[in-house]
Design a protein around this motif. Structure first.
Motif, PDB file in Angstrom:
ATOM      1  N   HIS A 201     -57.113  26.820  24.613  1.00 39.15           N
ATOM      2  CA  HIS A 201     -57.778  26.479  25.876  1.00 39.15           C
ATOM      3  C   HIS A 201     -56.772  26.452  27.020  1.00 39.15           C
ATOM      4  CE1 HIS A 201     -60.599  24.572  28.637  1.00 39.15           C
ATOM      5  NE2 HIS A 201     -59.686  23.665  28.892  1.00 39.15           N
ATOM      6  N   ARG A 202     -55.577  25.972  26.737  1.00 39.66           N
ATOM      7  CA  ARG A 202     -54.565  25.873  27.787  1.00 39.66           C
ATOM      8  C   ARG A 202     -54.142  27.237  28.318  1.00 39.66           C
ATOM      9  NH1 ARG A 202     -50.616  21.109  25.288  1.00 39.66           N
ATOM     10  NH2 ARG A 202     -52.224  19.457  25.233  1.00 39.66           N
ATOM     11  N   SER A 203     -54.370  28.289  27.546  1.00 42.16           N
ATOM     12  CA  SER A 203     -53.995  29.634  27.983  1.00 42.16           C
ATOM     13  C   SER A 203     -54.815  30.097  29.177  1.00 42.16           C
ATOM     14  CB  SER A 203     -54.175  30.633  26.832  1.00 42.16           C
ATOM     15  OG  SER A 203     -53.435  30.253  25.691  1.00 42.16           O
ATOM     16  N   LYS A 204     -55.982  29.479  29.399  1.00 42.93           N
ATOM     17  CA  LYS A 204     -56.849  29.938  30.482  1.00 42.93           C
ATOM     18  C   LYS A 204     -56.986  28.925  31.610  1.00 42.93           C
ATOM     19  CE  LYS A 204     -61.006  28.595  27.836  1.00 42.93           C
ATOM     20  NZ  LYS A 204     -62.229  29.110  27.184  1.00 42.93           N
ATOM     21  N   VAL A 205     -56.074  27.948  31.672  1.00 44.44           N
ATOM     22  CA  VAL A 205     -56.164  26.866  32.655  1.00 44.44           C
ATOM     23  C   VAL A 205     -54.836  26.675  33.375  1.00 44.44           C
ATOM     24  CG1 VAL A 205     -56.544  24.387  32.948  1.00 44.44           C
ATOM     25  CG2 VAL A 205     -57.931  25.659  31.308  1.00 44.44           C
ATOM     26  N   ARG A 206     -54.917  26.452  34.686  1.00 46.14           N
ATOM     27  CA  ARG A 206     -53.739  26.056  35.458  1.00 46.14           C
ATOM     28  C   ARG A 206     -54.154  24.957  36.443  1.00 46.14           C
ATOM     29  NH1 ARG A 206     -52.128  28.877  32.135  1.00 46.14           N
ATOM     30  NH2 ARG A 206     -50.494  30.475  32.155  1.00 46.14           N
ATOM     31  N   PHE A 207     -53.331  23.906  36.557  1.00 43.02           N
ATOM     32  CA  PHE A 207     -53.604  22.805  37.478  1.00 43.02           C
ATOM     33  C   PHE A 207     -52.878  23.042  38.797  1.00 43.02           C
ATOM     34  CE2 PHE A 207     -54.791  20.959  33.472  1.00 43.02           C
ATOM     35  CZ  PHE A 207     -55.864  20.134  33.796  1.00 43.02           C
ATOM     36  N   LEU A 208     -53.518  22.656  39.882  1.00 47.39           N
ATOM     37  CA  LEU A 208     -52.945  22.827  41.209  1.00 47.39           C
ATOM     38  C   LEU A 208     -52.329  21.508  41.664  1.00 47.39           C
ATOM     39  CD1 LEU A 208     -55.117  25.136  40.920  1.00 47.39           C
ATOM     40  CD2 LEU A 208     -55.274  25.085  43.421  1.00 47.39           C
ATOM     41  N   SER A 209     -51.064  21.525  41.940  1.00 50.48           N
ATOM     42  CA  SER A 209     -50.337  20.331  42.356  1.00 50.48           C
ATOM     43  C   SER A 209     -50.595  20.021  43.834  1.00 50.48           C
ATOM     44  CB  SER A 209     -48.836  20.540  42.119  1.00 50.48           C
ATOM     45  OG  SER A 209     -48.065  19.674  42.894  1.00 50.48           O
ATOM     46  N   GLU A 210     -50.881  18.750  44.135  1.00 50.33           N
ATOM     47  CA  GLU A 210     -51.089  18.370  45.531  1.00 50.33           C
ATOM     48  C   GLU A 210     -49.802  18.531  46.330  1.00 50.33           C
ATOM     49  OE1 GLU A 210     -53.110  14.850  48.237  1.00 50.33           O
ATOM     50  OE2 GLU A 210     -52.733  14.482  46.116  1.00 50.33           O
ATOM     51  N   LYS A 211     -48.672  18.285  45.701  1.00 50.63           N
ATOM     52  CA  LYS A 211     -47.391  18.425  46.384  1.00 50.63           C
ATOM     53  C   LYS A 211     -47.157  19.874  46.801  1.00 50.63           C
ATOM     54  CE  LYS A 211     -42.447  17.468  45.817  1.00 50.63           C
ATOM     55  NZ  LYS A 211     -41.394  16.923  44.922  1.00 50.63           N
ATOM     56  N   LYS A 212     -47.524  20.806  45.957  1.00 51.33           N
ATOM     57  CA  LYS A 212     -47.313  22.227  46.231  1.00 51.33           C
ATOM     58  C   LYS A 212     -48.445  22.816  47.066  1.00 51.33           C
ATOM     59  CE  LYS A 212     -46.422  26.613  43.827  1.00 51.33           C
ATOM     60  NZ  LYS A 212     -46.258  27.257  42.493  1.00 51.33           N
ATOM     61  N   GLU A 213     -49.653  22.282  46.889  1.00 52.06           N
ATOM     62  CA  GLU A 213     -50.844  22.848  47.530  1.00 52.06           C
ATOM     63  C   GLU A 213     -51.484  21.845  48.488  1.00 52.06           C
ATOM     64  OE1 GLU A 213     -51.764  25.878  47.336  1.00 52.06           O
ATOM     65  OE2 GLU A 213     -50.689  26.647  45.594  1.00 52.06           O
ATOM     66  N   GLY A 214     -50.658  21.213  49.325  1.00 51.63           N
ATOM     67  CA  GLY A 214     -51.147  20.180  50.235  1.00 51.63           C
ATOM     68  C   GLY A 214     -52.227  20.673  51.187  1.00 51.63           C
ATOM     69  N   ARG A 215     -52.046  21.860  51.742  1.00 51.97           N
ATOM     70  CA  ARG A 215     -53.035  22.403  52.687  1.00 51.97           C
ATOM     71  C   ARG A 215     -54.361  22.642  51.980  1.00 51.97           C
ATOM     72  NH1 ARG A 215     -54.322  27.731  54.095  1.00 51.97           N
ATOM     73  NH2 ARG A 215     -55.423  27.912  56.083  1.00 51.97           N
ATOM     74  N   PHE A 216     -54.298  23.119  50.751  1.00 51.65           N
ATOM     75  CA  PHE A 216     -55.520  23.350  49.977  1.00 51.65           C
ATOM     76  C   PHE A 216     -56.235  22.032  49.706  1.00 51.65           C
ATOM     77  CE2 PHE A 216     -57.564  23.669  45.732  1.00 51.65           C
ATOM     78  CZ  PHE A 216     -58.570  24.557  46.067  1.00 51.65           C
ATOM     79  N   TYR A 217     -55.502  21.007  49.316  1.00 51.70           N
ATOM     80  CA  TYR A 217     -56.101  19.703  49.046  1.00 51.70           C
ATOM     81  C   TYR A 217     -56.797  19.156  50.295  1.00 51.70           C
ATOM     82  CZ  TYR A 217     -54.617  18.571  44.268  1.00 51.70           C
ATOM     83  OH  TYR A 217     -54.487  18.526  42.894  1.00 51.70           O
ATOM     84  N   GLU A 218     -56.142  19.289  51.448  1.00 52.09           N
ATOM     85  CA  GLU A 218     -56.738  18.783  52.683  1.00 52.09           C
ATOM     86  C   GLU A 218     -58.016  19.546  53.035  1.00 52.09           C
ATOM     87  OE1 GLU A 218     -55.959  16.065  54.434  1.00 52.09           O
ATOM     88  OE2 GLU A 218     -54.601  15.719  52.737  1.00 52.09           O
ATOM     89  N   GLY A 219     -57.969  20.862  52.867  1.00 50.40           N
ATOM     90  CA  GLY A 219     -59.154  21.666  53.155  1.00 50.40           C
ATOM     91  C   GLY A 219     -60.303  21.356  52.211  1.00 50.40           C
ATOM     92  N   MET A 220     -59.986  21.135  50.939  1.00 49.31           N
ATOM     93  CA  MET A 220     -61.025  20.829  49.961  1.00 49.31           C
ATOM     94  C   MET A 220     -61.630  19.444  50.192  1.00 49.31           C
ATOM     95  SD  MET A 220     -61.751  23.364  48.062  1.00 49.31           S
ATOM     96  CE  MET A 220     -62.763  22.487  46.861  1.00 49.31           C
TER      97      MET A 220
END
Length: 318
Positions: A113-132
């Motif tokens: 299952h882990r082969s098809k999943v990636r987590f998005l880090s808030e530290k790395k993807e701050g703009r994405f987190y704010e937009g979401m």
């Protein structure tokens, strides 16, 4: 959905007799003492680690005007605009590419299952987190999750998932019997989470839609039962690898309860489940908020691929 359909009797998780199951005790025979001890050693640390669940109201859900569909059915469906989907894809695409490259480099025999999943880090993807956060607040999903759980909820993470027809993790579970039609139905066993599933491509009945058993979120699991199901999940004893099934078969009956139970149901039990199961396909919408303690699954992808973003809310005080 017909009026009054959700008021039908709630489907409970059937009792599974693993002593007479052809993929468990009938296959492995009576376990010896050393295997029984090994089974307990594997699960007891998780029973102890999650013992706090015995003191929480694990069945807490609140019915309000805003949460009516979520409360009654276990889910509610929305449709995001094309611009909103493109915003998500603009940030998710590198992770999609990473997953697809990783799959190509990994032999099928060892994909998980882990082969098809990636987590998005808030530290790395701050703009994405704010937009979401803006997107989710616009549709009152924070408020809906908080009202439903009866406590303030916070956004705890996003993960990208890419499923394709070669994924081996949710099919061909047993060497001696076929998978039942209820394969991979499970509960998350979470204490107070609410999740969203956002489709980033078109999903049909053949590309692995999410399925949900209507009203199953309102099945009141006992605190100890939910603890046992969660412990088996975290210890990986609810998986169907041959070695895991042999150890699971050695557990006392009271501990033989799985979070991922759908793989083990017999044919008589599958009909009842499937009669109440709803497929979430793109023609109905592209965002589903749902209670992960209801019975749900992603179906096997038969053609193409399924690309989703999963959103996870949890209690702000947790």
């Amino acid at each position: 959905m017909e009026k009054g359909e959700t008021d039908k009797k709630i489907i409970e998780i059937p009792h599974i007799n693993y002593h007479s199951h052809p993929a468990y005790r009938l296959l492995f025979g009576r376990p010896n003492l050393s295997l029984r001890i090994a089974a307990l050693k594997r699960i007891v640390p998780y029973l102890w680690g999650y013992k706090r669940m015995l003191f929480h109201d694990v069945n807490r859900r609140v019915r309000t005007a805003l949460t009516e569909d979520l409360y009654q059915n276990g889910f509610k469906i929305f449709r995001l605009s094309e611009d909103e989907i493109q915003f998500i894809l603009s940030h998710a695409q590198p992770y999609i590419h990473e997953i697809e490259q990783g799959k190509e480099a990994t032999p099928l025999a060892i994909r998980t299952h882990r082969s098809k999943v990636r987590f998005l880090s808030e530290k790395k993807e701050g703009r994405f987190y704010e937009g979401m956060k803006i997107l989710l607040e616009k549709r009152r999903l924070y408020q809906m999750a908080s009202e439903y759980r009866g406590c303030p909820m916070k956004l705890v993470g996003f993960c990208v998932q890419v499923g394709d027809k070669d994924d081996p993790d949710i099919k061909n579970h047993f060497e001696n019997i076929p998978d039942p039609d209820t394969y991979y139905f499970h509960i998350d066993g979470s204490e107070s989470q609410v999740k969203c599933m956002i489709y980033l491509n078109e999903v049909t009945t053949d590309t692995g839609p999410t399925c949900y058993v209507l009203g199953s979120n309102r099945n009141k699991l006992g605190r100890f039962e939910l603890l046992v199901r969660l412990a088996n999940d975290k210890s990986r004893l609810d998986k169907c690898r041959r070695e895991d099934r042999e150890v699971f078969s050695a557990l006392p009956k009271i501990l033989q309860k799985k979070a991922e139970f759908g793989n083990d149901l017999n044919p008589d039990e599958t009909k009842n489940f499937l009669s109440r199961s709803v497929e979430f396909t793109s023609d109905k919408g592209n965002l589903m908020i749902f209670d992960p303690n209801g019975y749900h699954r992603g179906k096997v992808v038969k053609e193409g691929k399924r690309v989703v973003l999963q959103v996870i809310f949890a209690a702000a005080h947790g």
